[in-house]
Write an enzyme that holds these catalytic residues in place. Structure first.
Site, PDB file in Angstrom:
ATOM      1  CG  ASP A 529      29.648  44.119  16.820  1.00 60.03           C
ATOM      2  OD1 ASP A 529      30.333  43.550  17.606  1.00 60.03           O
ATOM      3  OD2 ASP A 529      29.690  45.093  16.091  1.00 60.03           O
ATOM      4  CG  ASP A 605      35.275  48.344  17.592  1.00 55.46           C
ATOM      5  OD1 ASP A 605      35.437  47.688  16.473  1.00 55.46           O
ATOM      6  OD2 ASP A 605      34.363  48.301  18.961  1.00 55.46           O
TER       7      ASP A 605
END
Length: 927
Positions: A529, A605
């Site tokens: 990530d 997100d």
């Protein structure tokens, strides 16, 4: 105190940005000097022309110089014919001060060459042939490249005259420029190339006054540019094409929109919280690949440049340059079509042109350049359970047990950053996770896996082994002065390994060894990530462009590729730790062209609202057609708390998308399915179980992707390329050529309008077998229990209808075949089987079972078996679309088989034929 204030400020900004994206953190085109300059280039009157006396050619390529009549600056043009109807177009400086970066890491290897022939040459043009039906014409003045498929003009480069190639230069003050005499020879300490760039027309060149050439300021950040402006840009037009697709990642419609009156689409990997929808701002990944669709054909282009890139899209107006050209060449009218303008901050113009002519041809041509996704382990196609963060080892145990108690399958549990020791990756929090290996064994005992997060920001802590090794071995990215770059991310002060250095990737890979990454086993996989890279206090929440990488390149040259290089090291580490026996699994947030070779990506997100559920389909379609098929969106939405209706609909949709993971933010309510009311729990469970019953079909589709590059999730026009009704459609899609999916993406929806493609094609609802005839729209009721899913008549879909706790526990379970007949009573399908985890399939250890129904006989043929053996049987065959019951059914040995026929659904169920999937067999229906 100052440092603590900075930390608090950064953290406050990060938390605030979780509420909504702060557009002020990210540049618009008007705030980006090179974007403004390139966009200001006026169409027509291009100064660039070909120097015919510089022409050279080989059996595969042509080289010629292109000169500007204004500045006398020269470019080197190279055209190379590649296999499979692909043309490589490359423009670079002649004698640059410093070699420009070429993004070769995006390619899967050296492309196979083909023949390039000069068929005609005059003072005005050079005609070429390549790849069977491929033709190209280089026009001399002004310079232009026209590419044809047969006699059809399909792509034109620089038809609008927007070619703008900014040469590197050496900076000098205005005063020095005024006093300096013209010079044609190098000054002391200057190379001949530098002299040519400074004085291309034998005249002194004064420093331009336009802001942003030598440095640029955004908020408090100053970007230095030691070689001045170095951007490159050109227009690319698609005669005859009304729709273009690709260039992910953007939260926008699948068919790309016009940008003339707003910002262009931006490709610049950034860490964006709660991204906005339906705008062209950049997100986490960048794939500079585009497909253009017309009714009679499809073409593609790949702009191989890892620097910040913009793409303008504009529909041509009547009488435009290319419209007039179309009229002249093909005899057609001035039909509007798509014109695009591509420009990057640095690098070269490195363009691959693919002439199709079908959508599947284009994805195959692109896949041959940048690679395909290797067949993942079977578990990776199951359901993944994640949140930021599971609290501790006991929490993990409780969640794992909860899935079993409530009879809900899942394959992987994920741990986010809080599992580490103070955000130091490759470590465990000693209090929360005192015995990680015991925790892993508890999961694997139930057939499950664990994924841990490993991000590329390394905590600057002298007691942290990774940081110490990087400092000792000079492994970190440098700032513009040559010192180790320091930024801020989750650990606080952090530095970033330079993954463009092969030694860094080797070291990174070595850390995944089981004796180095303590507490892990071969059943622990990886999540990369924040690898854009994310830098909380950096410009646009990422690394400054003037940072320095291995080889002397600036970060501006390689930015969009950084995340991919992280994953390359991770993948290699997983392969090494299993001695290259097991297939790896890595999920990455950042990506570039070629990232598909290394695993899965997700859309970042997102938010728990209906619009984000809806946007997942066009985002995943864009990724799929751009070479990245193993993709998904966080089920339920990462931010905020979905209500039960939204969560139910999201699971129903996610179960029929390639990567299926539930994920949620640290501050959201817990979302394990059993925490909701009984009805919601039941519906979520049903969706997850349905996913597991279709795992054989998913697995077969991913095998076929590795062979053909065709994505499992695909737009309708990939199978029906002449159906113009499908060209702008992004609320439904196909899985393979057999399954049609239309998610429900609005609250309270009672019915949806589903489009059924294909002339005289039948589509069967997968549970009731109600049949719909295509082409056309049908209104379908959508009760909360399910979403509209249909199987095409003429197909055979493999399933396993015993959904167990994890996919590994289904390995020996029997198969079911769903046969849906077309109007001629025919159907075809395929089943691919291997061991589900090893790399032995690449050596031929697998089974392919080809299935065919014709003339009331269903038969199988084993087309490959290699050394693979399996005890799996076929326990049920369902044949749908029979107008009446047969009088009897027998197999190829004469054995009479039992069956049940339902006249209402016109379906026949053949139970327990118990054929081996390793053997050939047939079933004859006596009608």
């Amino acid at each position: 105190m100052g440092n603590w204030l900075l930390i608090l400020t950064i953290c406050a900004a990060a938390i605030q940005s979780c509420v909504a994206v702060d557009r002020g953190n990210f540049k618009t085109c008007d705030q980006n000097a090179f974007c403004k300059r390139q966009r200001a280039t006026q169409p027509g009157n291009s100064p660039w022309e070909i120097l015919l006396d510089s022409l050279n050619s080989t059996i595969n390529s042509l080289q010629v110089q292109v000169i500007s009549s204004r500045s006398q600056a020269r470019l080197q043009l190279q055209l190379i014919a590649l296999a499979d109807s692909t043309l490589h177009f490359e423009l670079d400086e002649v004698n640059p001060i410093k070699l420009r970066y070429r993004a070769q890491e995006s390619l899967s290897g050296s492309p196979q060459l083909s023949s390039l022939k000069i068929t005609e040459q005059s003072s005005d043009s050079i005609s070429l042939s390549f790849g069977g039906t491929g033709k190209a014409i280089l026009l001399v003045k002004p310079f232009r490249l026209d590419v044809y498929d047969g006699d059809q003009l399909v792509i034109s480069v620089n038809a609008r005259g927007l070619l703008n190639f900014e040469h590197q230069r050496v900076r000098k003050s205005n005063e020095a420029a005024r006093n300096e005499e013209p010079a044609s020879e190098p000054t002391e300490g200057e190379t001949t190339a530098e002299a040519e760039i400074k004085h291309p027309d034998e005249k002194p060149v004064e420093e331009e006054e336009e802001p942003g050439l030598w440095e640029e300021t955004f908020k408090s950040h100053v970007d230095s540019k030691p070689y001045g402006p170095t951007s490159v840009g050109v227009d690319i037009s698609f005669p005859g094409s009304r729709h273009v697709y690709g260039i992910p990642e953007h939260a926008d419609t699948f068919a790309l929109k016009q940008t003339k009156n707003g910002d262009p689409y931006r490709l610049y990997n950034t860490d964006v919280f709660e991204y906005e929808l339906y705008n062209p701002m950049a997100l986490y990944g960048a794939v500079p690949f585009m497909m253009a669709k017309r009714q009679q054909g499809t073409v593609g282009i790949f702009w191989n440049n890892a620097a910040e890139t913009y793409v303008d899209i504009e529909e041509s107006s009547s009488g435009s340059v290319v419209s007039s050209l179309m009229n002249l060449v093909s005899g057609g009218g001035n039909e509007p079509h798509q014109q695009t303008h591509w420009f990057s901050e640095s690098g070269i113009i490195d363009l691959y042109i693919m002439i199709g002519p079908t959508p599947k041809d284009v994805v195959r041509q692109y896949g041959s350049l940048t690679g395909k996704t290797p067949l993942p382990q079977r578990f990776a196609l199951g359901y993944h359970q994640c949140r930021w963060n599971y609290n501790d080892q006991e929490d993990v145990h409780s969640v794992n047990k909860g899935f079993d108690l409530h009879d809900i399958p899942y394959d992987v549990l994920w741990l986010d950053i809080e599992h580490t020791d103070s955000k130091k990756y490759f470590t465990w929090d000693p209090v929360k996770f005192p015995d990680p290996l015991e925790m892993v064994h508890n999961l694997t005992a139930n057939g499950r896996k664990l994924v841990t997060i490993v991000d590329p920001h390394m905590k600057r802590d002298s007691s942290y082994f990774f940081h110490e090794h990087c400092e000792q071995n000079d492994f970190y990215v440098k700032d513009k002065s040559g010192k180790i770059y320091e930024g801020w991310c989750w650990p606080g002060s952090a530095s970033y390994p330079d993954f463009f250095n092969p030694a860094v990737r080797d070291y990174w890979a070595s850390r995944f060894a089981l004796d180095k990454y303590e507490g892990t086993s071969l059943d622990v996989y990886t999540w990369n990530d924040m690898n854009e890279p994310s830098v909380f206090n950096g410009p646009e929440v990422t690394m400054p462009k003037d940072c320095l990488h291995y080889g002397g390149y600036e970060h501006r040259d390689v930015h969009n590729m950084y995340g991919m290089m992280v994953v390359e090291g991770t993948i290699r580490g997983q392969l090494m730790r299993s001695d290259y026996k097991l297939r790896p699994f890595v999920l990455s947030r950042s990506f570039f062209a070629g990232s598909q070779r290394f695993g899965a990506v997700w859309t970042g997100d997102n938010i728990a609202d209906w619009e984000h559920l809806a946007i997942a389909v066009p985002m995943l379609l864009s990724l799929s057609v751009s070479g990245i098929p193993f993709c998904g969106a966080d089920v339920g939405g990462f931010f905020n708390n979905p209500n039960t209706e939204l969560l139910t609909r999201w699971y129903q949709a996610g179960a029929f998308q390639p990567f299926f993971r539930g994920h949620a933010h640290l501050h959201t309510k817990r979302r394990e399915p059993w925490l909701f009311d009984e009805q919601t729990n039941k519906l979520i469970k049903a969706s997850i179980k349905k996913r597991y019953t279709y795992l054989p079909y998913w697995y077969t589709l991913f095998y076929e992707h590795e062979k053909t590059a065709v994505p499992p999730m695909r737009p309708l026009w990939m199978e029906y390329p002449q159906d113009a009704e499908t060209f702008s459609m992004d609320n439904q899609y196909l899985l393979g050529d057999s399954i049609l999916v239309h998610p429900v993406v609005r609250s309270g929806e009672q019915e949806v309008s589903v489009y059924f493609p294909g002339v005289d094609t039948l589509w069967y609802e997968i549970e009731t077998y109600k049949v719909y005839e295509a082409p056309g729209y049908q209104t379908i009721p959508v009760a909360i229990e399910k979403i509209p899913i249909f199987q095409r008549g003429g197909t055979i879909v493999p399933k396993k209808e015993r959904a167990r706790r994890a996919s590994s526990l289904m390995t020996k379970d029997p198969y079911t075949f769903i046969v849906t007949l077309d109007k001629q009573g025919k159907a075809q399908g395929r089943l691919y089987i291997d061991d589900g985890q090893s790399l032995e399939y690449q050596k031929g250890s697998y089974i392919i079972l080809e299935l065919n129904m014709e003339g009331h006989t269903l038969s199988s043929k084993v087309t490959n078996q290699g050394a693979f053996e399996t005890p799996e049987l076929i326990e049920k065959i369902v044949i749908v679309g029979l107008s009446r019951a047969p009088s009897s059914i027998a197999d190829n040995t004469g054995r009479i088989l039992e069956y049940r026929y339902d006249a209402t659904s016109q379906s026949l169920v053949l139970r327990k034929p118990n054929f081996s999937v390793s053997n050939e067999w047939s079933v004859n229906l006596k009608m």
